[in-house]
Write an enzyme that holds these catalytic residues in place. Structure first.
Site, mmCIF file in Angstrom:
data_model
loop_
_atom_site.group_PDB
_atom_site.id
_atom_site.type_symbol
_atom_site.label_atom_id
_atom_site.label_comp_id
_atom_site.label_asym_id
_atom_site.label_seq_id
_atom_site.Cartn_x
_atom_site.Cartn_y
_atom_site.Cartn_z
ATOM 1 N N SER A 260 77.455 72.015 8.026
ATOM 2 C CA SER A 260 76.633 71.975 6.814
ATOM 3 C C SER A 260 77.402 72.507 5.618
ATOM 4 O O SER A 260 78.260 73.389 5.770
ATOM 5 C CB SER A 260 75.368 72.822 6.997
ATOM 6 O OG SER A 260 75.696 74.193 7.025
ATOM 7 N N ASP A 261 77.087 71.986 4.448
ATOM 8 C CA ASP A 261 77.528 72.673 3.242
ATOM 9 C C ASP A 261 76.831 74.042 3.248
ATOM 10 O O ASP A 261 75.845 74.249 3.968
ATOM 11 C CB ASP A 261 77.187 71.862 1.989
ATOM 12 C CG ASP A 261 78.097 72.228 0.812
ATOM 13 O OD1 ASP A 261 78.664 73.342 0.818
ATOM 14 O OD2 ASP A 261 78.234 71.407 -0.117
ATOM 15 N N TRP A 262 77.346 74.977 2.465
ATOM 16 C CA TRP A 262 76.871 76.365 2.538
ATOM 17 C C TRP A 262 75.418 76.467 2.055
ATOM 18 O O TRP A 262 75.146 76.268 0.889
ATOM 19 C CB TRP A 262 77.821 77.247 1.737
ATOM 20 C CG TRP A 262 78.964 77.781 2.556
ATOM 21 C CD1 TRP A 262 79.337 79.096 2.660
ATOM 22 C CD2 TRP A 262 79.875 77.057 3.401
ATOM 23 N NE1 TRP A 262 80.404 79.223 3.521
ATOM 24 C CE2 TRP A 262 80.757 78.009 3.989
ATOM 25 C CE3 TRP A 262 80.029 75.722 3.764
ATOM 26 C CZ2 TRP A 262 81.771 77.652 4.894
ATOM 27 C CZ3 TRP A 262 81.035 75.364 4.654
ATOM 28 C CH2 TRP A 262 81.879 76.318 5.204
#
Ligand SMILES: *[C@@H]1O[C@H](CO)[C@@H](O)[C@H](O)[C@H]1NC(C)=O
Ligand SMILES: *[C@@H]1O[C@H](CO)[C@@H](O)[C@H](O)[C@H]1NC(C)=O
Ligand SMILES: *[C@@H]1O[C@H](CO)[C@@H](O)[C@H](O)[C@H]1NC(C)=O
Length: 741
Positions: A260-262
């Protein structure tokens, strides 16, 4: 067209598996094959407890580890805590690394060898620092909108050019031993509202534009993908089964893992069942990083209660382990030796600045050069003007994540940045050259029009440096919150150019920019004799510029996007809410379809020499109909077969050595509905001495001659006549031929 040169660094450690003859071009890949990697992963997976597995897929939490992302080790199989670190142009949060040219500048070189080498050097620095997963390269944003704040981290709004750059960068990085991460998947085309907005992309547009370069990434054996913040059709990217399970893992047969992106994960079971494989940073970093853990024990409970199948958890772990084996990180890989949260020193840059210098030089696009004013010939005096001509008073790293624009611009801002080890500004490099030439230099190192004009008044030549910046939306710089509000230079740059040109008949404009600017206020001004598009060149900025200004090299960069006469010509805007305005016609595809005259077209760039084109030959053709081959990473195997070869002779007919980028564009037959008039499907860079000739060879793949048939859900080669256009830009076509299917 792609030339294949094995990086010397990687060659010694290659493990090449025997490949059938028609796949010979794949032999450069410095990885074991996925099947072997999966065998190893399966053997290790069998030794892991559920707790181990959950630790491997769940980040340790924000700022709980040396790297921007960290996972738990599994000692029983010798699997380390993985270190995940930004970014696409250099390693973030440590000194002593190389600040490479930005992605968009790499694209403007159109030089496959330099792009591959850049990837290889990036990977080599990451490995020395013990980084397992380097968060790049970027194909999303692709560049739907020229105002998109992060476009510069990626390559070009043309999916073919971006796809080649993705593949070369990934192969270069992974040959050095680091895992690449293709990001941001997908539809993350703007900063505004990026964590809530939805990108509702129609199926064909998805395939032919936005998914295209990600297919190249999968085909290049990218170890990992990063799902983006935005929604697609109402469902967040990181829990969207349509883009993760269906498009990426089924259609593109991607064997690696999706992280995932942060903070882009929103649910425990939704993300697990939607196809996400690793959560980063593992906790909610908006609440300090200790809370908001959506996997960890919550995932373990979901598996125990059957909401997430055990086989799904195993699949996540198998993918992560396989990617680790794929690039050989099980063999003596270094441990992370830096701390992101206390920027310290390192010494991993080596001689990588040679790549930055070459890109700074060869990515420069010469847009105007009246009466051959360039290259400069030992002028008596030069005035160098503008805050963009010097390093910012606070220093090149004066603001965190490059979140200010007070000096010369060599990268945008946000997480996709690195600390400059040094930054050679235009004035620095011009002064050294001037000393050799006995040229007097006067400078006005701010954007004040009166001071600029008085510095320029009595100089033989005036060089005005202006810029336009943008970046990631968590930082606002001079009221710009990521996306660009307009396509004008910052700090009233147009006024500065006009003030200087009013007093100096040899005014040269140098532009550092994240993307297109409107040049109309001065482009036809007769006193503006040259316009030098210097992009986002990285730490060697001034040196590369001087190479071109003084003719040590002939300019050979070409625009990786269109420069319009007015902003509305692009036909796109940053969406206030969800975005449902997607079609096949972005950048030059739109200008061609709508018959809009650009100021400078996609693929344009002047040289100090001339090239003539001759002897077009077309050999071979594909069979009509859909691709039907077995699935390999990137899609059906036959999509990647070369089905036709186009050659053309290019001769340097001018007076000096130079390099030309012949470009091949395809026009689809009318049986392909609503296809763009022209689409880039080949390019090469030929370095030619004065008078010398060379052959440009373009290998067309089945994919290059297909369109996505949404009804059939297949790539289809239409019947009829394909136009084959070879030229020096998208509108300077020198040779045409056809392929009849
Ligand atoms: C790994 O294990 C899975 C699940 O048992 C199996 O489907 C797959 O074929 C195995 N892969 C290899 C390369 O052995
Ligand atoms: C999103 O919706 C559009 C329009 O219905 C459709 O064409 C497209 O395939 C959908 N995307 C995904 C990933 O399901
Ligand atoms: C290129 O050719 C044109 C037309 O022959 C000529 O006017 C021009 O000076 C040449 N340019 C260079 C750089 O040789």
């Amino acid at each position: 067209m792609r030339s294949y040169i094995l990086p010397l660094l990687a060659a010694a450690t290659l493990k090449v598996t025997a490949l059938p003859a028609n796949e010979a071009k794949s032999e450069k890949r410095a990885v074991i094959d996925w099947t072997t990697a999966y065998q190893k992963a399966n053997a290790s997976l069998a030794k892991l407890s559920v707790g181990d597995k959950v630790g491997i897929v769940t980040g340790t939490g924000w700022q709980l580890g040396n790297c921007v992302g960290n996972t738990k080790a599994a000692g029983s199989i010798g699997f380390p805590s993985l270190c995940l670190q930004d970014g696409p142009l250099g390693i973030r949060y440590v000194n002593g690394v190389t600040a490479f040219a930005a992605g968009v500048h790499a694209a403007s070189t159109w030089d496959i060898d330099l792009i591959r080498e850049r990837g290889n050097f990036l990977g080599a620095e990451a490995k020395q620092l013990g980084i397992h997963v380097q968060l790049g390269p970027v194909a999303g944003p692709l560049g739907k909108n020229p105002m998109g704040g992060r476009n510069w981290e990626g390559f070009s709004p043309d999916p073919y050019l971006t796809g080649i750059a993705m593949a070369e960068t990934i192969e270069g990085m992974q040959a050095a031993g680091v895992q690449a991460c293709a990001k941001h998947y997908i539809g993350n085309e703007q900063e505004r509202n990026r964590e809530k907005m939805g990108s509702n992309i129609p199926d064909r547009v998805m395939h032919e534009l936005y998914l295209w370069p990600f297919a190249d990434a999968a085909h290049a054996n990218a170890a990992s993908f990063m799902c983006s913040y935005n929604k697609i059709n109402g469902s967040y990217a990181c829990e969207n089964g349509g883009i993760l399970n269906k498009l990426l893992k089924d259609e593109l047969a991607f064997p690696g893992y999706v992280l995932s992106d942060w903070n882009a994960q929103h649910t425990t079971t939704g993300s697990a069942n939607g196809g996400m494989d690793m959560t980063m940073p593992g906790s909610n970093f908006d609440t300090g990083g200790r809370t908001g853990v959506l996997w960890g024990s919550a995932l373990q409970s979901a598996v125990q209660s059957g909401q997430v199948q055990q086989s799904r958890l195993d699949d996540m772990v198998r993918r992560i382990l396989a990617a680790w084996y794929l690039v050989g990180q099980d063999q003596g890989y270094p441990t992370a030796s830096f701390n992101s949260w206390r920027i310290g020193s390192s010494n991993v840059g080596g001689n990588h600045k040679t790549n930055v210098r070459a890109m700074a030089r060869d990515g420069i696009v010469l847009l105007k050069n009246t009466d051959k004013v360039l290259p400069l010939k030992k002028p008596k005096s030069i005035a160098v003007i503008g805050s963009d001509s010097v390093v910012a008073p606070k220093g090149a790293n004066g603001c965190a994540d490059r979140g200010c624009n007070d000096g010369t611009l060599a990268m945008g801002w946000g997480s996709g940045t690195a600390e400059f080890p040094y930054l050679v500004a235009p004035l620095d490099a011009i002064k050294s050259q001037a000393q050799k030439d006995g040229t007097t230099v006067s400078a006005s190192s701010n954007d004040n029009t009166g001071q600029g004009a008085s510095a320029a008044q009595n100089a033989e030549v005036a060089i005005v440096c202006i810029n336009a910046d943008s970046g990631e939306g968590y930082i606002t710089v001079e009221r710009v919150a990521g996306d660009r509000p307009n396509l004008d230079p910052w700090h009233n740059g147009n006024d500065l150019v006009k003030a200087v040109a009013a007093v100096n008949k040899k005014t040269i404009v140098v532009i550092h920019s994240v993307g297109p600017l409107l040049l109309e206020p001065y482009i036809d001004n007769p006193n503006v004799v040259a316009v030098v598009w210097a992009g986002l060149p990285g730490q060697e900025s001034g040196n590369g510029l001087v190479d071109i200004l003084y003719g040590a090299a002939s300019p050979s960069g070409k625009l990786p996007y269109t420069i319009a006469k007015q902003v509305n010509d692009y036909g796109t805007s940053i969406a206030a809410g969800d975005d449902s305005s997607w079609d096949l016609f972005i950048d030059y595809r739109r200008f061609d379809q709508q018959k809009i005259e650009p100021r400078f077209e996609f693929g344009f760039g002047l040289s100090y020499t001339n090239f003539t084109y001759s002897d077009l030959a077309v050999d071979g053709k594909p069979s009509a109909g859909p691709a039907t081959g077995a699935k390999i990473p990137g899609g059906a195997k036959d999509l990647w077969d070369t089905v036709a070869t186009v050659t053309a002779k290019i001769t340097n007919s001018g007076g000096v050595a130079g390099a030309e980028v012949p470009q091949l564009y395809i026009g689809m037959p009318s049986s392909a509905p609503q296809a763009p008039p022209k689409q880039l499907r080949g390019f090469t860079k030929l370095k030619l001495e004065a008078g010398a000739g060379g052959t440009a060879t373009f290998a067309l793949k089945r994919r290059d001659l297909s369109y996505w048939d949404s009804g059939r859900q297949q790539w289809v080669v239409p019947t009829g006549d394909f136009t084959v256009s070879v030229g020096a830009s998208s509108r300077d076509i020198r040779l045409t031929g056809k392929i009849t299917v």
